[in-house]
Design a protein around this motif. Structure first.
Motif, PDB file in Angstrom:
ATOM      1  N   PRO A   1       1.019  -1.158   0.081  1.00 14.92           N
ATOM      2  CA  PRO A   1       0.229  -0.146   0.215  1.00 14.92           C
ATOM      3  C   PRO A   1       0.946   1.165  -0.287  1.00 14.92           C
ATOM      4  O   PRO A   1       0.988   1.948   0.876  1.00 14.92           O
ATOM      5  CB  PRO A   1      -1.079  -0.351   1.442  1.00 14.92           C
ATOM      6  CG  PRO A   1       0.078  -0.904   2.260  1.00 14.92           C
ATOM      7  CD  PRO A   1       1.050  -1.611   1.470  1.00 14.92           C
ATOM      8  N   ILE A   2       0.599   1.970  -1.175  1.00 13.59           N
ATOM      9  CA  ILE A   2       2.081   3.599  -1.428  1.00 13.59           C
ATOM     10  C   ILE A   2       0.763   3.964  -1.258  1.00 13.59           C
ATOM     11  O   ILE A   2      -0.670   3.798  -1.272  1.00 13.59           O
ATOM     12  CB  ILE A   2       3.100   3.055  -2.105  1.00 13.59           C
ATOM     13  CG1 ILE A   2       1.281   2.899  -3.742  1.00 13.59           C
ATOM     14  CG2 ILE A   2       3.617   2.527  -2.418  1.00 13.59           C
ATOM     15  CD1 ILE A   2       2.174   3.236  -5.116  1.00 13.59           C
ATOM     16  N   ILE A   3       1.523   5.756  -0.707  1.00  8.77           N
ATOM     17  CA  ILE A   3       0.222   6.297  -0.987  1.00  8.77           C
ATOM     18  C   ILE A   3      -0.045   7.143  -2.159  1.00  8.77           C
ATOM     19  O   ILE A   3      -1.400   7.535  -1.985  1.00  8.77           O
ATOM     20  CB  ILE A   3       1.111   7.507   0.060  1.00  8.77           C
ATOM     21  CG1 ILE A   3       0.385   8.966   0.832  1.00  8.77           C
ATOM     22  CG2 ILE A   3       1.684   8.490  -1.335  1.00  8.77           C
ATOM     23  CD1 ILE A   3       0.576   9.097   1.778  1.00  8.77           C
TER      24      ILE A   3
ATOM     25  N   LEU B   1       5.149  12.487   8.338  1.00  8.66           N
ATOM     26  CA  LEU B   1       3.799  11.882   7.509  1.00  8.66           C
ATOM     27  C   LEU B   1       3.828  10.736   8.953  1.00  8.66           C
ATOM     28  O   LEU B   1       5.012   9.855   9.111  1.00  8.66           O
ATOM     29  CB  LEU B   1       4.492  11.262   6.172  1.00  8.66           C
ATOM     30  CG  LEU B   1       3.688  10.257   5.867  1.00  8.66           C
ATOM     31  CD1 LEU B   1       2.875  10.846   5.341  1.00  8.66           C
ATOM     32  CD2 LEU B   1       4.253   9.801   4.454  1.00  8.66           C
TER      33      LEU B   1
HETATM   34  C1  LIG Z   1       1.528   1.861   4.506  1.00 13.26           C
HETATM   35  S1  LIG Z   1       3.187   1.313   3.947  1.00 13.26           S
HETATM   36  C2  LIG Z   1       3.673   3.577   3.988  1.00 13.26           C
HETATM   37  C3  LIG Z   1       4.053   3.307   2.637  1.00 13.26           C
HETATM   38  C4  LIG Z   1       4.285   4.576   1.940  1.00 13.26           C
HETATM   39  N1  LIG Z   1       4.587   5.551   3.365  1.00 13.26           N
HETATM   40  C5  LIG Z   1       4.761   5.093   0.769  1.00 13.26           C
HETATM   41  O1  LIG Z   1       3.143   5.470   0.660  1.00 13.26           O
HETATM   42  O2  LIG Z   1       4.946   4.495  -0.430  1.00 13.26           O
HETATM   43  C6  LIG Z   1       3.170   0.989   6.108  1.00 13.26           C
HETATM   44  C7  LIG Z   1       4.726   0.481   6.586  1.00 13.26           C
HETATM   45  O3  LIG Z   1       5.213   0.920   7.680  1.00 13.26           O
HETATM   46  C8  LIG Z   1       6.276   0.175   7.976  1.00 13.26           C
HETATM   47  N2  LIG Z   1       5.213  -0.283   9.670  1.00 13.26           N
HETATM   48  C9  LIG Z   1       4.117  -0.454  10.075  1.00 13.26           C
HETATM   49  N3  LIG Z   1       5.026   0.236  11.652  1.00 13.26           N
HETATM   50  C10 LIG Z   1       6.319   0.722  11.215  1.00 13.26           C
HETATM   51  C11 LIG Z   1       6.391   0.387  13.081  1.00 13.26           C
HETATM   52  N4  LIG Z   1       6.562   0.984  14.139  1.00 13.26           N
HETATM   53  N5  LIG Z   1       8.008   1.246  12.427  1.00 13.26           N
HETATM   54  C12 LIG Z   1       8.464   0.604  10.964  1.00 13.26           C
HETATM   55  N6  LIG Z   1       7.633   0.511  10.631  1.00 13.26           N
HETATM   56  C13 LIG Z   1       6.656   0.489  10.607  1.00 13.26           C
HETATM   57  C14 LIG Z   1       5.406  -1.633   7.567  1.00 13.26           C
HETATM   58  O4  LIG Z   1       6.216  -2.793   7.504  1.00 13.26           O
HETATM   59  C15 LIG Z   1       4.945  -0.620   5.554  1.00 13.26           C
HETATM   60  O5  LIG Z   1       5.914  -1.507   4.749  1.00 13.26           O
END
Ligand SMILES: C[S@@+](CC[C@H](N)C(=O)[O-])C[C@H]1O[C@@H](n2cnc3c(N)ncnc32)[C@H](O)[C@@H]1O
Length: 221
Positions: free
Chosen positions: A36-38, A128
Motif C-alpha cells: 500500500p503506497i500513498i 508523515l
Molecule cells: C502503508 S506502508 C508505508 C507506505 C509509504 N508511506 C508510501 O506511501 O510509500 C506502512 C509501512 O510501515 C511499516 N511499519 C509499520 N509499523 C512500523 C513501525 N512501528 N516502525 C517502522 N515501520 C513500520 C510497514 O512495514 C509498512 O512497510
C-alpha cells in the motif's frame, strides 16, 4: 484505495502529476507486492505541502521502499528520514535511491519508527504518519515537540485501508463509541487520532478525501 465517487476519483487520477521514472518503477513494485503506497493523488498533496512550507527536513513513520518520500523530494525537501521495520523493503528503498541518484537525500532507519524518532532532534518541517494505525496518536505526540513552528503532520488511511470506515463515520456523526482496541485496534487507532487532532484547540486540521484519506494538521504557536 480511493474514497471518492468513481467519476471524481477518475478525474483526480487523470489530473494527478505523472510519476517520475523511479516512482513508476515503485508503483509497479507496489502492485506486484500488493504493497500500500500513498498514491499519486495524495502524493501531489505531499509535494504541495513540502513546497508551501519550504520544507528542508521530513520525518516519516512507515516508509516501505520510499515512495512517499519521493513526493516530498519533488516538493523541494532536502532530506527525508525513512523508517521501516521490514528490512527487505528498506533495502529496496536504498537500492532505488542509489540507482536514481538521491541517496544523499534519504536515510533509511531499520527498526521501530517510535524508537527512531526518539533518536532524532528536530526541527522537522513535515512528518508523515503511515505506520501501525494503533500508534498514530503516539507518533503525533512524539514528533510534535520536534516540529518547527508552522510545521505540518500528515496522517494517511483516515478513510480507508485496514479500518472500518463506517464505524468511524458513526463515531463522528452520531457519537457512537469507537470499536475497542481488542475488537479492532486499527479503527480504534484512526478514530482516536481524528478525535485527538480535531479536539485539541492548539491543532488545526483539515481532512482531505484524496487517496485513502489524509489528515493534515499544524500545531499553532
Ligand atoms: C502503508 S506502508 C508505508 C507506505 C509509504 N508511506 C508510501 O506511501 O510509500 C506502512 C509501512 O510501515 C511499516 N511499519 C509499520 N509499523 C512500523 C513501525 N512501528 N516502525 C517502522 N515501520 C513500520 C510497514 O512495514 C509498512 O512497510
Amino acid at each position: 484505495m480511493n474514497v471518492l465517487p468513481d467519476h471524481t476519483a477518475r478525474f483526480l487520477a487523470a489530473t494527478a502529476p505523472d510519476h517520475t521514472p523511479v516512482q513508476a518503477e515503485m508503483a509497479d513494485l507496489a502492485e506486484e507486492w500488493d504493497f500500500p503506497i500513498i498514491g499519486a493523488e495524495a502524493g501531489a498533496v505531499l509535494r504541495l505541502l513540502a513546497r508551501l512550507t519550504d520544507a528542508e527536513r521530513v520525518f516519516e513513520f512507515g516508509s516501505g521502499f520510499g515512495y512517499s518520500a519521493t513526493w516530498f523530494l519533488r516538493g523541494g525537501a532536502e532530506s527525508v528520514v525513512c523508517t521501516e521495520f521490514d528490512e527487505e523493503e528498506a533495502e529496496r528503498g536504498v537500492t532505488f535511491a542509489t540507482e536514481y541518484g538521491y541517496d544523499d537525500a534519504v536515510t533509511f532507519e531499520i527498526g521501530d519508527a517510535m524508537g527512531t524518532i526518539e533518536r532524532y532532534d528536530g526541527p522537522f518541517d513535515i512528518a508523515l504518519i503511515d505506520h501501525q494505525k494503533s500508534r498514530y496518536v503516539d507518533a503525533f505526540e512524539a514528533v510534535r515537540p520536534k516540529l518547527r513552528s508552522g510545521g505540518v503532520v500528515i496522517a494517511d488511511n483516515i478513510a480507508s485501508g485496514p479500518i472500518d470506515f463506517d464505524a468511524l463515520v458513526r463515531h463522528v456523526t452520531d457519537g457512537d463509541p469507537l470499536p475497542s482496541v481488542d475488537d479492532d485496534a486499527q479503527t480504534h487507532g484512526i478514530g482516536s487520532y481524528v478525535d485527538h487532532v480535531t479536539d485539541d484547540p492548539a491543532v488545526e486540521t483539515a481532512i482531505l478525501p484524496v487517496g485513502s484519506g489524509i489528515a493534515v494538521s499544524t500545531v499553532r504557536g
